[in-house]
Design an enzyme around this catalytic site. Structure first.
Site, PDB file in Angstrom:
ATOM      1  N   GLU A  68     -54.864-114.142 -51.806  1.00  0.00           N
ATOM      2  CA  GLU A  68     -56.014-114.308 -50.912  1.00  0.00           C
ATOM      3  C   GLU A  68     -55.620-114.023 -49.463  1.00  0.00           C
ATOM      4  OE1 GLU A  68     -59.661-114.360 -49.928  1.00  0.00           O
ATOM      5  OE2 GLU A  68     -59.301-115.015 -51.985  1.00  0.00           O
ATOM      6  N   GLU A  75     -58.608-106.932 -45.393  1.00  0.00           N
ATOM      7  CA  GLU A  75     -59.984-106.905 -44.883  1.00  0.00           C
ATOM      8  C   GLU A  75     -60.032-106.844 -43.361  1.00  0.00           C
ATOM      9  OE1 GLU A  75     -61.859-110.306 -46.624  1.00  0.00           O
ATOM     10  OE2 GLU A  75     -62.285-109.249 -48.493  1.00  0.00           O
TER      11      GLU A  75
END
Length: 125
Positions: A68, A75
């Protein structure tokens, strides 16, 4: 690069912890991972996991959360440029897919560990 002095090791750890806490504060999915981790830890103590089961659970927590963090870093390309690029989309989608696969496998492993223990616990009530 030659002659450039490296920062002290404690600063590197500080930056790493800053990244972890920033991700927890800002990313909904990381908040979910942390909440599920806490619930599993509580259930693990209640149901009396073995050392091997704890190691498996801790390994899965680490894997999912580490992926994550990597996904969040990938991102962040949106912060670098407003331009849409097909390779950026592939990188972001692939990183998200890696987290999804790890989370699904963690859930399956969790079911394999916790369902039998939960059933035995309920039979004892």
């Amino acid at each position: 690069m030659a002659g450039r002095k490296k920062e002290p090791l404690y600063r590197s750890f500080g930056y790493a912890f800053e990244g972890i806490f920033t991700c927890i504060r800002n990313e909904r999915n990381m908040k979910i991972h942390v909440a599920v981790t806490l619930l599993v830890i509580i259930a693990g103590f209640v149901l009396g996991l073995s050392i091997t089961e704890w190691c498996i659970c801790l390994g899965m927590f680490g894997l999912v959360m580490a992926l994550e963090l990597v996904n969040t870093a990938v991102e962040a390309v949106d912060l670098v440029t407003a331009e849409r690029h097909p390779l950026a989309k592939i990188a972001k989608d692939t990183a998200a897919g890696a987290v999804l696969i790890a989370a699904i496998m963690a859930a399956v492993i969790g079911l394999l560990i916790f369902v039998p223990k939960g059933l035995m616990f309920l039979r004892q009530l």
